[in-house]
Enzyme design. Structure first.
Site, short mmCIF file in Angstrom:
data_model
loop_
_atom_site.label_atom_id
_atom_site.label_comp_id
_atom_site.label_asym_id
_atom_site.label_seq_id
_atom_site.Cartn_x
_atom_site.Cartn_y
_atom_site.Cartn_z
N ARG A 56 14.10 -24.72 -6.40
CA ARG A 56 15.40 -25.20 -5.92
C ARG A 56 16.41 -25.25 -7.07
O ARG A 56 16.02 -25.35 -8.24
CB ARG A 56 15.19 -26.62 -5.37
CG ARG A 56 16.37 -27.16 -4.63
CD ARG A 56 16.11 -28.62 -4.33
NE ARG A 56 15.49 -28.79 -3.03
CZ ARG A 56 15.11 -29.97 -2.54
NH1 ARG A 56 15.24 -31.07 -3.26
NH2 ARG A 56 14.58 -30.06 -1.34
N GLU A 112 14.17 -37.05 6.69
CA GLU A 112 13.12 -38.05 6.44
C GLU A 112 13.34 -39.31 7.28
O GLU A 112 14.49 -39.71 7.47
CB GLU A 112 13.18 -38.54 4.99
CG GLU A 112 12.70 -37.58 3.95
CD GLU A 112 12.91 -38.19 2.56
OE1 GLU A 112 12.00 -38.10 1.75
OE2 GLU A 112 13.99 -38.76 2.32
N1 DCP Z 1 18.96 -30.59 0.34
C1 DCP Z 1 20.27 -30.45 -0.12
N2 DCP Z 1 20.61 -30.86 -1.37
C2 DCP Z 1 19.69 -31.38 -2.19
C3 DCP Z 1 18.37 -31.56 -1.73
C4 DCP Z 1 18.03 -31.13 -0.46
O1 DCP Z 1 21.12 -29.97 0.63
N3 DCP Z 1 20.03 -31.76 -3.40
C5 DCP Z 1 18.63 -30.14 1.69
C6 DCP Z 1 17.79 -28.91 1.72
C7 DCP Z 1 16.44 -29.36 2.19
C8 DCP Z 1 16.73 -30.64 2.92
O2 DCP Z 1 17.90 -31.15 2.34
O3 DCP Z 1 15.84 -28.39 3.03
C9 DCP Z 1 15.61 -31.64 2.83
O4 DCP Z 1 15.36 -31.98 1.47
P1 DCP Z 1 13.91 -32.18 0.93
O5 DCP Z 1 14.01 -32.77 -0.41
O6 DCP Z 1 13.08 -32.88 1.94
O7 DCP Z 1 13.36 -30.70 0.73
P2 DCP Z 1 12.73 -29.70 1.76
O8 DCP Z 1 12.61 -30.30 3.11
O9 DCP Z 1 13.48 -28.43 1.67
O10 DCP Z 1 11.32 -29.42 1.14
P3 DCP Z 1 10.02 -30.31 1.21
O11 DCP Z 1 9.05 -29.55 2.04
O12 DCP Z 1 9.55 -30.43 -0.19
O13 DCP Z 1 10.36 -31.64 1.82
#
Ligand code: DCP
Ligand code: MG
Length: 601
Positions: A56, A112
Site C-alpha cells: 500500500r 470494520e
Molecule cells: N483505505 C484508504 N486509505 C488508507 C487506508 C485504507 O482509503 N490510508 C481504504 C482502502 C482499504 C479500505 O480503506 O481497502 C480498508 O482499509 P484496511 O486497512 O482494512 O485495508 P484493506 O481492507 O484493504 O486490507 P486488509 O485485508 O488488510 O484489511
C-alpha cells in the site's frame, strides 16, 4: 458478568476491501493481482498482489513495475477528488447483515465493526457446546493464538484448534474459553452470511475487549478468524510490536519506544503506572498499564454511523493553493461534496450535523502548519458552508495551502424510527392532542390591543415544545435552511418564522443603535407598552414569560446583549487588538457597558 473482561468482543474487518468492491463490480478481476489507486497512490492491494510484493501507499507505476500483470483500478472521482461513496455503501451492506444479529455494534471505519456478542454467546452456550462435542461443526476458518501456529498453514491450524477444543470441552471450569469457542461458532456463521449476501470475505478477531479483538483479527487474514484467550497474552505480547496495538500506532507508541525503550508489548509490562506518569497523564498511564496486561475497559458503543463526515483534499507540490481564487474554487468543490454526503446521510440515518470543522494546512518555510476551527452548522447549503470555510481560511491568509478538510460532526437525531416526514406527522398528531393542556393559563389573543396585537399573538402562540423540537433539527436557529424547513409540519414552520421575526426585530434595533439612532428601540418599547400590563408575554428571544410591564425593559436587555455579543465576536476574530482607545468601537462598547450598569441599578 463479574467484570468487563468477561465480555466477548469481536472485530470484523473486510479483506482488501476496495479491491473486493471493485472485483464484485468487474468479476474478471476476481482472484487476480489488483490494486485500487487514488490520485495515483495505491490504497488497497488484493492478496494475490500482496503475494507478489505489492504494498500500500506506493505509486501505481511502482506497483506495475513490481508486478507487470497487475490490474489497476482508479477509484471514482467527484468534485475533483476521490469519491468513496461506492465503498462506503458496500460497507453499509455488511453492517445491515450484522445488524440482524447483534445490537451492540460499533462501526469503526469504512470496513470494520466491533460487536459485543456477550448476550448472544450466553443464549447459545449450551447448544453450541453440544454441537462442538458432537463435531457437527468444524470451525473451518478458526485459529487459536498459541495453538494454531503463526502462519496460515492449514494442517497446523486444524491440529491446534482440535487440541484447544478438546481442552475446552473437557475442562468445564474454563468458562472464558467455552464462551470464546461458542463465539467462534457464531462468528463463522456471521462471516458466511456476509459472503452469501454481499459476496465479500472478511476476517475476525474474537476476544474479551476491543484492543485484543483488533489485534487477533490481524493475525490471520484473509477470510480467517482468530481467538485470543487471556492466558495466551503474556506469550503473544513477547512478539507484538508496540505500534501494532490499537491506539498505540501514533504519538503514544512513539513515546513508549523513545522514552521507555519499549519495542514489543511485553516490554511495557516492566513499568509501573507511576513511572508511566512521568511521561503521560494519569488516564493514559493507567490505560497503558492495563493494556500491557491485555486489559481494556473501552465499551463497544452502539453506533452504526460514523462520528463525522468530511470532505478533504491534499494539494501536493504544484497543486498547492496560492491565491484566493483557488481557495474559493476548492472550498466550493469540497462544500459541494460534503453537502451531497450530508444529504445522503440525513436520508439514510435521520440525523443532522450541528458542527462544521474547517481544517487546513499551509507551508511556512517548507514546514507544514495545521489549523482547525469549528463553528455551528445550521444549514446544508453548499454556498453557506463554502462561504464559512472561505472566511475562516482566508482570515488566516497564509499561502500556499496544502490541505483543506471540511468536516461535519456532532450529529443529532431527527427521528427514532420510520421516515423523516412520518416522524413529524406523528409528532404533529401527538401535539394536537396536547393542545388543550398547553393552552391552559395562556391569555387569549383578543385581550390585547393596538399595533402590538399581531406581534403578541405570534409570541403567545409559540410553544416551548415546538422550539425544542425545532432545535433538534436546526441546532443553530440563526441559520435555518429554508428548503428543509418547508418539509416540516406547519406548527414547526410557524415556530421558525416566529423565531426569525424575533431575531429580525432585534437585528433591526441593533442596526439602528449601531447607526447612532435609538428610535428603533423606542418603537419596540412603545408598541409593547400599549399591551395589557396584567399579562405575561412570551419572549421571542429567550422564551421566558415576562410580565407585560417589564417586557420593554426585557427587550432592551436582549438588544444590548446581542450587541455586546456581536462586539465580542468581532473582537475575537480581529487579528489586531483595538489600539486606539478613542475609536468609535470603544465608545460603543462603553455605551453598552453603561447600559448594563443601568440595568443592574
Ligand atoms: N483505505 C484508504 N486509505 C488508507 C487506508 C485504507 O482509503 N490510508 C481504504 C482502502 C482499504 C479500505 O480503506 O481497502 C480498508 O482499509 P484496511 O486497512 O482494512 O485495508 P484493506 O481492507 O484493504 O486490507 P486488509 O485485508 O488488510 O484489511
Ligand atoms: Mg480491511
Amino acid at each position: 458478568m463479574s467484570s468487563p473482561e468477561d465480555r466477548i468482543i469481536v472485530l470484523i474487518d473486510m479483506d482488501c476491501f476496495f479491491c473486493q468492491v471493485e472485483s464484485r463490480d468487474q468479476p474478471h478481476l476476481k482472484g487476480h493481482p489488483l490494486v485500487v489507486s487514488q490520485n495515483n497512490v495505491v490504497l488497497a492491494v488484493s492478496y494475490e498482489a500482496r503475494a507478489l510484493g505489492v504494498t500500500r501507499f506506493i505509486r501505481s507505476e511502482e506497483a506495475k513495475k513490481k508486478c507487470p500483470s497487475i490490474n489497476i483500478v482508479n477509484s471514482p472521482i467527484s468534485h475533483g477528488k476521490s469519491d468513496n461513496t461506492k465503498y462506503r455503501m458496500a460497507g453499509q451492506e455488511v453492517i445491515q447483515v450484522l445488524k440482524q444479529h447483534c445490537e451492540t455494534m460499533e462501526r469503526a471505519s469504512i470496513d470494520e465493526a466491533y460487536l459485543d456478542i456477550t448476550k448472544l454467546v450466553e443464549s447459545r452456550l449450551e447448544s453450541s457446546l453440544n454441537t462442538l462435542r458432537d463435531q457437527k461443526t468444524s470451525l473451518a476458518n478458526t485459529f487459536v493464538v498459541g495453538y494454531s501456529g503463526v502462519s496460515n498453514d492449514e494442517a497446523e491450524r486444524s491440529e491446534g484448534l482440535q487440541r484447544w477444543l478438546k481442552q475446552v470441552l473437557d475442562d468445564i471450569h474454563d468458562d472464558q474459553a467455552r464462551r470464546l469457542a461458542t463465539a467462534a461458532m457464531i462468528v463463522e456463521e456471521l462471516r458466511k452470511e456476509i459472503l452469501e449476501k454481499c459476496s465479500f470475505t472478511c476476517s475476525a478477531g474474537i476476544s474479551h475487549n476491543k484492543a485484543l479483538a483488533k489485534l487477533a483479527c490481524g493475525l490471520h487474514k484473509p477470510n480467517k478468524q482468530t481467538i485470543l484467550t487471556t492466558s495466551e497474552i503474556p506469550e503473544l505480547f513477547k512478539s507484538i510490536p508496540v505500534n501494532k496495538v490499537r491506539n498505540l500506532g501514533g504519538k503514544i507508541g512513539k513515546q513508549l519506544m523513545e522514552n521507555f525503550d519499549c519495542r514489543v508489548m511485553a516490554d511495557l509490562m516492566r513499568f509501573s503506572q507511576q513511572e508511566l506518569m512521568k511521561t503521560f497523564d494519569e488516564k493514559t498511564a493507567k490505560w497503558l498499564f492495563n493494556i500491557a496486561r491485555g486489559i481494556d475497559h473501552e465499551l463497544v458503543t452502539p453506533r452504526l454511523t460514523c462520528k463525522s463526515i468530511a470532505a478533504s483534499k491534499n494539494f501536493f507540490g504544484k497543486a498547492a493553493i496560492t491565491d484566493l481564487e483557488g481557495l474559493k474554487e476548492w472550498v466550493g468543490e469540497l462544500a459541494g461534496d460534503l453537502v451531497e454526503r450530508l444529504q445522503q446521510d440525513l436520508e439514510d440515518n435521520q440525523r443532522r450535523a450541528t458542527t462544521l470543522t474547517v481544517s487546513f494546512q499551509y507551508l511556512v518555510e517548507k514546514k507544514t502548519v495545521s489549523q482547525s476551527k469549528s463553528c455551528g452548522m445550521g444549514t446544508y447549503k453548499r454556498e453557506r458552508i463554502a462561504e464559512t470555510a472561505f472566511d475562516i481560511i482566508s482570515r488566516n491568509m497564509q499561502m500556499p495551502i496544502v490541505l483543506i478538510s471540511l468536516g461535519a460532526n456532532k450529529f443529532v437525531e431527527v427521528q427514532k424510527t420510520g421516515r423523516f416526514m412520518e416522524y413529524f406527522k406523528r409528532d404533529g398528531e401527538k401535539k394536537s392532542s396536547e393542545t388543550e393542556e398547553g393552552e391552559r393559563g395562556r391569555p387569549r389573543v383578543e385581550e390585547m390591543s393596538g399595533i402590538a396585537l399581531k406581534e403578541k399573538k405570534d409570541v403567545l402562540e409559540s410553544d416551548g415544545a415546538n422550539l425544542v423540537k425545532l432545535k433538534e433539527i436546526f441546532p443553530d436557529l440563526e441559520d435555518i435552511d429554508q428548503s428543509v424547513l418547508q418539509l416540516l409540519p406547519i406548527e414547526l414552520q410557524n415556530e421558525a418564522t416566529l423565531y426569525m421575526k424575533g431575531k429580525d426585530k432585534s437585528e433591526e434595533c441593533k442596526n439602528t443603535i449601531s447607526g447612532g439612532n435609538s428610535s428603533g428601540m423606542k418603537t419596540v418599547r412603545s408598541e409593547v407598552s400599549s399591551g395589557n400590563r396584567s399579562l405575561k408575554i412570551g419572549c421571542g428571544e429567550c422564551r421566558e414569560m415576562i410580565p407585560g410591564d417589564k417586557y420593554s425593559e426585557h427587550c432592551d436587555f436582549h438588544i444590548a446583549q446581542n450587541l455586546q455579543e456581536s462586539f465580542n465576536q468581532s473582537l475575537e476574530y480581529s487579528r489586531t487588538r483595538i489600539r486606539d482607545r478613542r475609536s468609535p468601537r470603544r465608545n460603543k462598547t462603553r455605551r453598552i457597558e453603561s447600559y448594563f450598569g443601568k440595568l443592574e441599578d
